[in-house]
Design an enzyme around this catalytic site. Sequence first.
Site, mmCIF file in Angstrom:
data_model
loop_
_atom_site.group_PDB
_atom_site.id
_atom_site.type_symbol
_atom_site.label_atom_id
_atom_site.label_comp_id
_atom_site.label_asym_id
_atom_site.label_seq_id
_atom_site.Cartn_x
_atom_site.Cartn_y
_atom_site.Cartn_z
ATOM 1 N N SER A 35 44.301 27.992 -5.519
ATOM 2 C CA SER A 35 44.816 28.218 -4.344
ATOM 3 C C SER A 35 44.681 28.774 -3.312
ATOM 4 O O SER A 35 45.285 29.205 -2.011
ATOM 5 C CB SER A 35 45.631 29.136 -4.935
ATOM 6 O OG SER A 35 45.699 29.932 -5.649
ATOM 7 N N THR A 77 47.952 32.831 -3.329
ATOM 8 C CA THR A 77 46.831 33.258 -2.206
ATOM 9 C C THR A 77 46.377 34.806 -2.798
ATOM 10 O O THR A 77 46.927 36.133 -3.286
ATOM 11 C CB THR A 77 48.677 33.419 -1.278
ATOM 12 O OG1 THR A 77 49.035 32.285 -0.696
ATOM 13 C CG2 THR A 77 48.093 33.852 0.149
ATOM 14 N N ARG A 127 53.401 21.202 6.027
ATOM 15 C CA ARG A 127 53.942 22.307 5.616
ATOM 16 C C ARG A 127 53.356 22.967 6.189
ATOM 17 O O ARG A 127 52.182 23.651 5.389
ATOM 18 C CB ARG A 127 54.097 22.178 4.387
ATOM 19 C CG ARG A 127 55.059 23.496 3.762
ATOM 20 C CD ARG A 127 53.876 24.540 3.027
ATOM 21 N NE ARG A 127 55.264 25.318 2.353
ATOM 22 C CZ ARG A 127 54.242 26.457 1.853
ATOM 23 N NH1 ARG A 127 52.807 26.988 1.726
ATOM 24 N NH2 ARG A 127 55.525 27.879 1.337
ATOM 25 N N THR A 162 52.865 36.968 -1.812
ATOM 26 C CA THR A 162 51.906 36.248 -2.010
ATOM 27 C C THR A 162 53.475 35.159 -2.725
ATOM 28 O O THR A 162 55.025 36.036 -3.112
ATOM 29 C CB THR A 162 51.829 35.897 -3.366
ATOM 30 O OG1 THR A 162 51.444 35.556 -3.406
ATOM 31 C CG2 THR A 162 52.133 37.369 -4.229
ATOM 32 N N GLY A 163 53.954 33.643 -2.919
ATOM 33 C CA GLY A 163 54.619 33.264 -3.557
ATOM 34 C C GLY A 163 55.742 32.276 -2.782
ATOM 35 O O GLY A 163 55.087 31.892 -1.557
ATOM 36 N N THR A 184 44.903 31.586 1.988
ATOM 37 C CA THR A 184 45.253 30.665 0.657
ATOM 38 C C THR A 184 45.406 28.375 1.102
ATOM 39 O O THR A 184 44.913 28.044 2.082
ATOM 40 C CB THR A 184 46.953 31.004 0.835
ATOM 41 O OG1 THR A 184 47.677 29.895 0.073
ATOM 42 C CG2 THR A 184 47.896 29.978 1.940
HETATM 43 N N1 ASP Z 1 52.438 32.065 -0.284
HETATM 44 C C1 ASP Z 1 52.004 30.918 0.176
HETATM 45 C C2 ASP Z 1 52.637 29.701 0.416
HETATM 46 O O1 ASP Z 1 54.162 29.710 0.910
HETATM 47 C C3 ASP Z 1 51.573 30.449 -1.406
HETATM 48 C C4 ASP Z 1 51.003 31.391 -2.684
HETATM 49 O O2 ASP Z 1 51.200 32.933 -2.030
HETATM 50 O O3 ASP Z 1 50.275 30.664 -2.963
HETATM 51 O O4 ASP Z 1 52.349 29.379 1.297
#
Ligand code: ASP
Length: 335
Positions: free
Chosen positions: A92, A194, A222, A245-246, A212
């Site tokens: 990731s 991330t 995106r 993150t998320g 990330t």
């Molecule tokens: N926050 C990141 C995103 O939406 C994804 C992640 O945290 O892994 O691109």
Amino acid sequence: MKRRNFIKKTSVTGLGLVAVSSAFIGCNSDTKTSDKKGLSSTLNPIRPLVIATWKTDLAVETAAKVLEKGGSAIDAVEQGCRIEEANEEGQSVGKGGLPDRDGDVTLDACIMDEKGNYGAVLGVKNIKHVISVARKVMEDTPHVMLVGDGAEKFAVLKGFERENLLTEASKKAWEKWKEKSEYKPIINIENHDTIGMLAIDKNGHISGACTTSGLAYKMAGRVGDSPIIGGGLFVDNEIGGASATGLGEEVLKTVGSFLIVELMRQGKTPQEACEIAIGRIVNKPGKDFKNFQVGYIAVNKQGETGAYSIHEWFSYNIYKDEENKNIKSDYFNKA
Ligand code: ASP
């Protein structure tokens, strides 16, 4: 940073929040002064601190070493993030990141220093260390963001090498995904991870970085929260810093990291601020948060830290008092 394995096999140290006593860094916010550059610092020596999302032992250790040697917070977060970018097993971040729906690995990163400077790159192909490219954008251009081909061209101009970021493992995972092509963010599977990192150096200065490959199998083009100022990262050297993150779409809609720093400015602890920011997401009328995860980390000028997520199994690494630990975050959805 193999989170799935980590969930299954590793026991995490500590439970719930870490509201680190301001005593541990031996500083007092009332004893603020300014250094030669006019930046806010403290009179008492500060022990370095690093906090980063997920199980990022080596990245945090690397950043901590920079700080212990007297290096700056901005160098520490850059060096720390580069570890995950180079880790091909982490799917990731950086090389080995899971691709978008078309099979292209595209990376996002941003960095912010103690002077409030910011640099970011979005949707970059073929360059592994995008955190360092983001720093170059911050330091060597009149801009704050470069995107796609332009960012890649700039990186090559600055001496970064082009390389294939799609590893065999990630290619295989993508090919398997294509059999059904189902896209739905699912919590705690290996589709987001991330690294967001915040550091305080011996001068008491705060910097942050975030890097990330974004959500796995995202639509081409995106961009999530991670490279967006105030979304995936925000630092104000007078107050503190936060990172996310998320599911980036949810972080962006609430400008999560900026919100946390502003809440700390209003007197909330980092822990309280993280909890309120998660509340902003989950308390929206009709919001079905069951199938997505968001996690925040934060640190204030006194070296107090906080972390909070929607669901269980968000963890973070923290380096303080010469110890680097992975800690399970407290979370909202206890039902
Ligand atoms: N926050 C990141 C995103 O939406 C994804 C992640 O945290 O892994 O691109």
